[in-house]
Design an enzyme around this catalytic site. Structure first.
Site, PDB file in Angstrom:
ATOM      1  N   LYS A  72      44.186  40.502  46.688  1.00 50.53           N
ATOM      2  CA  LYS A  72      43.269  41.550  46.247  1.00 50.53           C
ATOM      3  C   LYS A  72      43.973  42.616  45.397  1.00 50.53           C
ATOM      4  O   LYS A  72      43.314  43.486  44.838  1.00 50.53           O
ATOM      5  CB  LYS A  72      42.604  42.218  47.456  1.00 50.53           C
ATOM      6  CG  LYS A  72      41.682  41.288  48.210  1.00 50.53           C
ATOM      7  CD  LYS A  72      41.033  42.001  49.374  1.00 50.53           C
ATOM      8  CE  LYS A  72      40.106  41.043  50.120  1.00 50.53           C
ATOM      9  NZ  LYS A  72      39.483  41.702  51.273  1.00 50.53           N
ATOM     10  N   CYS A  73      45.295  42.545  45.307  1.00 50.16           N
ATOM     11  CA  CYS A  73      46.097  43.537  44.590  1.00 50.16           C
ATOM     12  C   CYS A  73      46.419  43.043  43.182  1.00 50.16           C
ATOM     13  O   CYS A  73      47.010  41.972  43.018  1.00 50.16           O
ATOM     14  CB  CYS A  73      47.385  43.808  45.356  1.00 50.16           C
ATOM     15  SG  CYS A  73      48.582  44.821  44.465  1.00 50.16           S
ATOM     16  N   GLY A  74      46.043  43.816  42.169  1.00 45.43           N
ATOM     17  CA  GLY A  74      46.298  43.430  40.787  1.00 45.43           C
ATOM     18  C   GLY A  74      47.779  43.276  40.481  1.00 45.43           C
ATOM     19  O   GLY A  74      48.186  42.320  39.810  1.00 45.43           O
TER      20      GLY A  74
END
Length: 116
Positions: free
Chosen positions: A10-12
């Site tokens: 979920k972390c860019g």
């Protein structure tokens, strides 16, 4: 070369770091979704030591319960932070990448280039 990334999909920044690893020839990537399979306290201690950072520097404050747990206070010890991270993996800043050349907290993602 083998590389292990402690990853949050979920972390860019974590996704971009993983993409850099996957695009690099001759790298065999192991992806550990650390929220599902958290590293042990001992592994965290080793990763931070090898990265040359303190557990305080590896503490995720934004989007985590770090402040509510009092972990951002100057009096909190590295051992207390490691214990908290081991029990609550959302406190671990990501992504951490480990290769035979070392460990980096890849913020920004280009830091992975130092160890591949």
């Amino acid at each position: 070369m083998k590389a292990t990334i402690w990853h949050n999909p979920k972390c860019g920044t974590s996704r971009k770091t993983l993409a850099l690893l996957e695009e690099t020839p001759d790298i065999e990537v192991t992806v550990v979704e650390y929220l599902k399979t958290p590293p042990s306290r001992a592994k965290l201690e080793q990763l931070y030591r090898d990265a040359g950072i303190t557990p305080q520097e590896g503490l995720r404050v934004r989007g985590s319960p770090a402040e509510e747990l009092g972990l951002t206070d100057d009096s909190v010890t590295a051992d207390q932070i490691l214990d908290a991270m081991a029990s609550e993996p959302t406190l671990i800043e990501r992504p951490l990448v480990e290769t035979e050349k070392g460990v980096r907290l890849c913020r920004p993602q280009e830091r992975v280039q130092e160890i591949i």
